[in-house]
Design an enzyme around this catalytic site. Structure first.
Site, PDB file in Angstrom:
ATOM      1  N   GLU A  66     -46.120 -17.228   9.212  1.00  0.00           N
ATOM      2  CA  GLU A  66     -45.661 -16.027   9.916  1.00  0.00           C
ATOM      3  C   GLU A  66     -46.773 -14.993  10.071  1.00  0.00           C
ATOM      4  O   GLU A  66     -46.789 -14.231  11.033  1.00  0.00           O
ATOM      5  CB  GLU A  66     -44.486 -15.401   9.166  1.00  0.00           C
ATOM      6  CG  GLU A  66     -43.220 -16.229   9.229  1.00  0.00           C
ATOM      7  CD  GLU A  66     -42.132 -15.681   8.319  1.00  0.00           C
ATOM      8  OE1 GLU A  66     -42.389 -14.667   7.641  1.00  0.00           O
ATOM      9  OE2 GLU A  66     -41.052 -16.267   8.285  1.00  0.00           O
ATOM     10  N   ASP A  88     -40.897 -15.784   0.562  1.00  0.00           N
ATOM     11  CA  ASP A  88     -39.589 -15.696   1.220  1.00  0.00           C
ATOM     12  C   ASP A  88     -38.713 -14.794   0.365  1.00  0.00           C
ATOM     13  O   ASP A  88     -38.350 -15.140  -0.757  1.00  0.00           O
ATOM     14  CB  ASP A  88     -38.956 -17.083   1.342  1.00  0.00           C
ATOM     15  CG  ASP A  88     -37.591 -17.010   2.001  1.00  0.00           C
ATOM     16  OD1 ASP A  88     -37.478 -16.341   3.045  1.00  0.00           O
ATOM     17  OD2 ASP A  88     -36.641 -17.596   1.463  1.00  0.00           O
ATOM     18  N   ASP A 371       5.120 -26.542  25.221  1.00  0.00           N
ATOM     19  CA  ASP A 371       4.749 -25.797  24.026  1.00  0.00           C
ATOM     20  C   ASP A 371       5.149 -26.533  22.745  1.00  0.00           C
ATOM     21  O   ASP A 371       4.434 -26.475  21.739  1.00  0.00           O
ATOM     22  CB  ASP A 371       5.405 -24.418  24.048  1.00  0.00           C
ATOM     23  CG  ASP A 371       4.768 -23.504  25.094  1.00  0.00           C
ATOM     24  OD1 ASP A 371       3.724 -23.894  25.655  1.00  0.00           O
ATOM     25  OD2 ASP A 371       5.317 -22.421  25.351  1.00  0.00           O
ATOM     26  N   GLU A 463       5.526 -18.593  14.920  1.00  0.00           N
ATOM     27  CA  GLU A 463       6.279 -17.621  14.137  1.00  0.00           C
ATOM     28  C   GLU A 463       6.998 -18.264  12.965  1.00  0.00           C
ATOM     29  O   GLU A 463       7.242 -19.477  12.942  1.00  0.00           O
ATOM     30  CB  GLU A 463       7.309 -16.887  15.001  1.00  0.00           C
ATOM     31  CG  GLU A 463       8.524 -17.697  15.407  1.00  0.00           C
ATOM     32  CD  GLU A 463       8.347 -18.563  16.627  1.00  0.00           C
ATOM     33  OE1 GLU A 463       8.553 -19.789  16.483  1.00  0.00           O
ATOM     34  OE2 GLU A 463       8.020 -18.053  17.706  1.00  0.00           O
ATOM     35  N   LYS A 473      26.722 -13.827  11.466  1.00  0.00           N
ATOM     36  CA  LYS A 473      26.787 -13.208  10.138  1.00  0.00           C
ATOM     37  C   LYS A 473      25.502 -12.409   9.911  1.00  0.00           C
ATOM     38  O   LYS A 473      24.407 -12.942   9.987  1.00  0.00           O
ATOM     39  CB  LYS A 473      26.931 -14.260   9.047  1.00  0.00           C
ATOM     40  CG  LYS A 473      28.248 -15.023   9.093  1.00  0.00           C
ATOM     41  CD  LYS A 473      29.416 -14.128   8.681  1.00  0.00           C
ATOM     42  CE  LYS A 473      30.713 -14.929   8.614  1.00  0.00           C
ATOM     43  NZ  LYS A 473      31.857 -14.083   8.239  1.00  0.00           N
ATOM     44  N   ARG A 490      19.162  -4.558   8.230  1.00  0.00           N
ATOM     45  CA  ARG A 490      20.385  -5.347   8.415  1.00  0.00           C
ATOM     46  C   ARG A 490      20.325  -5.900   9.837  1.00  0.00           C
ATOM     47  O   ARG A 490      20.283  -5.130  10.798  1.00  0.00           O
ATOM     48  CB  ARG A 490      21.640  -4.491   8.228  1.00  0.00           C
ATOM     49  CG  ARG A 490      21.801  -3.948   6.812  1.00  0.00           C
ATOM     50  CD  ARG A 490      22.989  -2.997   6.736  1.00  0.00           C
ATOM     51  NE  ARG A 490      23.095  -2.378   5.435  1.00  0.00           N
ATOM     52  CZ  ARG A 490      23.808  -2.854   4.423  1.00  0.00           C
ATOM     53  NH1 ARG A 490      24.528  -3.960   4.606  1.00  0.00           N
ATOM     54  NH2 ARG A 490      23.862  -2.229   3.271  1.00  0.00           N
ATOM     55  N   TYR A 505       9.538 -16.452  20.876  1.00  0.00           N
ATOM     56  CA  TYR A 505      10.806 -15.876  20.405  1.00  0.00           C
ATOM     57  C   TYR A 505      10.670 -14.370  20.191  1.00  0.00           C
ATOM     58  O   TYR A 505      11.569 -13.587  20.505  1.00  0.00           O
ATOM     59  CB  TYR A 505      11.196 -16.584  19.111  1.00  0.00           C
ATOM     60  CG  TYR A 505      12.614 -16.373  18.636  1.00  0.00           C
ATOM     61  CD1 TYR A 505      13.544 -15.629  19.359  1.00  0.00           C
ATOM     62  CD2 TYR A 505      13.034 -16.939  17.427  1.00  0.00           C
ATOM     63  CE1 TYR A 505      14.837 -15.452  18.907  1.00  0.00           C
ATOM     64  CE2 TYR A 505      14.330 -16.776  16.955  1.00  0.00           C
ATOM     65  CZ  TYR A 505      15.232 -16.024  17.698  1.00  0.00           C
ATOM     66  OH  TYR A 505      16.507 -15.862  17.239  1.00  0.00           O
ATOM     67  N   LEU A 507       8.938 -12.184  21.803  1.00  0.00           N
ATOM     68  CA  LEU A 507       9.051 -11.476  23.079  1.00  0.00           C
ATOM     69  C   LEU A 507      10.510 -11.363  23.508  1.00  0.00           C
ATOM     70  O   LEU A 507      10.966 -10.300  23.950  1.00  0.00           O
ATOM     71  CB  LEU A 507       8.227 -12.202  24.143  1.00  0.00           C
ATOM     72  CG  LEU A 507       8.204 -11.596  25.543  1.00  0.00           C
ATOM     73  CD1 LEU A 507       7.528 -10.233  25.523  1.00  0.00           C
ATOM     74  CD2 LEU A 507       7.500 -12.523  26.522  1.00  0.00           C
ATOM     75  N   ASN A 560      11.153 -25.465  13.362  1.00  0.00           N
ATOM     76  CA  ASN A 560      11.612 -26.470  12.403  1.00  0.00           C
ATOM     77  C   ASN A 560      12.115 -25.793  11.141  1.00  0.00           C
ATOM     78  O   ASN A 560      11.411 -24.948  10.559  1.00  0.00           O
ATOM     79  CB  ASN A 560      10.474 -27.430  12.036  1.00  0.00           C
ATOM     80  CG  ASN A 560       9.979 -28.223  13.218  1.00  0.00           C
ATOM     81  OD1 ASN A 560      10.731 -28.970  13.841  1.00  0.00           O
ATOM     82  ND2 ASN A 560       8.706 -28.058  13.554  1.00  0.00           N
TER      83      ASN A 560
END
Length: 608
Positions: A66, A88, A371, A463, A473, A490, A505, A507, A560
């Site tokens: 160098e 170095d 998707d 997600e 429920k 809730r 989902y 959105l 899933n």
């Protein structure tokens, strides 16, 4: 005296000359600008002069350094090319921080000079050297001046460390660490890039170290003390790494630029590169994190497809015929492989395909479907750094980057290395059970066993949804972010969405749209009881905790059902240690317009 002995002797002579200079106030003076354009300190100049005098005692050579640039050393025809960094880690040396070294690499010039009998002019030697690369260097020596340890290697003879006081050679090899979360990583500190800072902030690895001596850090990787060393700026110079490069290469390490391309620097002080050094198991993970483009050519495509539509399977046949014409290997998801290998179903188009039973040699995956197929591909990849090429054969296709008419264009882009990779954040999580008594209910015996106190969830690309087992429920949750109570909710359920899932989902439930590169998660209540209970965007490095206060819930990951959370259980979510990678096709906003999510489609300038 062979090359390795010469390199060790030169390193030891430099060490003897440099040690008395540590702490001398004049060592830090700038005496000139070096050949590579950076300031030369007095200590650098003295160390280089010691090296030149030492080389002259042992051999004739072409020196690349160098400070001096290119220089012929000794009389007669040069036998070797020597790449030198006399110190170095100069900053460390000047401040007596015990991490600085001499770095030397050597290569033979015998085959390059042929039958030459007489010396030639320096320009001719320089032309010969300019046709050589770092991979022509056969010997590497890095001596830690502060400790006296010597790292050395010779092509095809392995890498070794010689430790004080007995100088016994001990063979070294890279680590076998496979997971990022278990890895210790050295990072080049000067001029940190945004993605390096994000990498440090995200704490994706066990330890991050900043030592300030590239050659030594490469040797630490070679001996397994570090699992990787990274400089994603294009600032690593030839002389910085030549000695460590040979040592690490011979210890089994993988050394590339940040895009995964092999290092092939010319023997020139002006050459610079980015750098990722690691073992084979971790290398693709780091390239996936830091690479701006996935420049590697495919080794073998994996193909995943929906099987409920004949046009999708026909497209698979077209794809494999195209890959055959390009002499590119491929393997098919087992179920579609069985279908296609049954000639009778497809007009007697008899094709015998290989089943994709593991991912070891798969470099890219083609997903043909909608998707849901992309989500399945992401799950099959399971954290491996394998880019997905998503081809739309579905109905919506938020995740699909190419329509079926562009499939061959997409494949050609990958084959030619002319494409960009988009990295997508995933969400990792677990269900932490509250610890029920055996008689609590029919299913509770699983929770009485301490080994079953938590359930690890698969990573979510879109997600994680916490939803009631019984329609209509209402559920009751407490939501915490980084341990801070956020809200008592809730609602019919909760969605925790990644940026990718913000157009799914989330959105539909009223959540905002996030660009895929945004580092954040969205918490969206589903049909909340309180009208002011609104979606919240939180930092991507947050830990989200959902405590179930009433009733049992289902935990759904990318559509899933993955588990059940009962009263008192906690669902803990945070950014995954791995990402999903997509070959980039559509512009994000054009895609939103085409799918009528925002504005109007087909505006001027829109393109796929």
């Amino acid at each position: 005296m062979d090359m390795l002995d010469i390199a060790i002797n030169v390193a030891e002579n430099i060490e003897k000359g440099v040690k008395p200079l540590i702490g001398w106030e004049k060592s830090d003076e700038i005496v000139k600008i070096g050949a590579d354009g950076t300031p030369t300190k007095r200590i650098d100049m003295i160390a280089e002069n010691i090296a030149i005098n030492s080389i002259e005692k042992y051999c004739s050579a072409i020196l690349i350094s160098e400070e001096i640039g290119f220089k012929k050393i000794g009389n007669g025809i040069p036998e070797y090319v020597i790449v030198l960094d006399p110190i170095d880690g100069t900053y460390n040396a000047l401040n007596d921080i015990p991490i600085y070294s001499v770095s030397i690499a050597m290569g033979s010039l015998k085959s390059k000079l042929g039958n030459q009998k007489k010396p030639i002019d320096d320009d001719s030697y320089e032309d010969i050297i300019n046709n050589m690369t770092i991979n022509d260097l056969e010997v590497g020596v890095v001596k830690n001046i502060a400790t006296g340890d010597i790292y050395c290697a010779k092509t095809n003879e392995g890498a070794y460390i010689m430790e004080n006081p007995h100088r016994e050679k001990r063979k070294i090899m890279v680590s076998n660490t496979k997971n990022l979360k278990d890895a210790s990583v050295g990072v080049f500190a000067y001029g940190l890039t945004t993605n390096t800072l994000d990498f440090i902030k995200d704490r994706m690895v066990k330890r991050i170290r900043i030592f300030g001596s590239a050659a030594l850090e490469m040797c630490y990787v070679a001996r397994g003390a570090l699992d990787a060393f990274i400089n994603v700026n294009k600032t690593t110079r030839l002389c910085d790494i030549a000695g460590g490069y040979v040592v690490l290469r011979e210890s089994g390490g993988i050394i590339t630029d940040n895009d995964g391309k092999p290092i092939n620097m010319g023997l020139n002080v002006y050459e610079k590169t980015s750098l990722i050094c690691s073992n084979n198991a971790l290398h693709k993970k780091f390239v996936g994190i830091f690479g701006n483009k996935w420049m590697l050519k495919p080794t073998k495509f994996g193909i995943i497809s929906r099987i409920d539509r004949e046009d999708a399977i026909n497209l698979v046949l077209e794809v494999i015929n195209y890959l055959d014409s390009k002499n590119i290997k491929y393997a098919l998801e087992p179920e579609i492989c069985k279908i296609i290998n049954n000639c009778k179903n497809f007009n007697d188009k008899c094709v015998k395909c290989e089943s994709m039973d593991d991912l070891n040699d798969i470099s890219h995956i083609i997903s043909i479907g909608g998707d849901g197929t992309v989500l399945r591909a992401s799950r099959i990849i399971n954290g491996n750094e394998i880019p997905i090429i998503p081809i739309n054969m579905g109905t919506v296709g938020f995740l699909t980057e190419f329509n079926k008419n562009r499939v061959f264009e997409a494949i050609d882009k990958v084959i030619n290395g002319n494409y960009e990779i988009e990295r997508r954040t995933k969400c990792a999580g677990l269900i932490k059970h509250g610890g029920y008594s055996v008689n609590a209910d029919a299913d509770s015996s699983n929770y009485a066993n301490p080994q079953n106190s938590q359930k690890i969830l698969p990573d979510a690309l879109n997600e994680v949804v916490v939803v009631t087992k019984s329609p209509a429920k209402m559920l009751h949750f407490e939501v915490y972010v980084n341990g801070n109570f956020v809200e008592d909710v809730r609602a019919d359920g909760l969605i925790i969405s990644t940026p990718t899932g913000s157009t799914a989902y989330s959105l539909s439930a009223g959540g905002p749209i996030l660009e895929p590169a945004v580092d954040a998660f969205v918490i969206v209540p589903i049909c909340p009881f309180k009208l002011f209970s609104r979606p919240i965007v939180v930092d991507g490095n947050s830990e989200i905790k959902i405590k179930v206060l009433k009733k049992s819930t289902l935990v759904v990951v990318d559509g899933n059902i993955e588990g059940e959370a009962k009263k008192g259980d906690e669902i803990i979510l945070r950014k995954s240690n791995s990402y999903s990678y997509f070959v980039k096709g559509y512009n994000f906003y054009n895609k939103l317009r085409k799918l009528s999510v925002v504005g109007e489609g087909n505006k001027k300038g829109d393109s796929d």
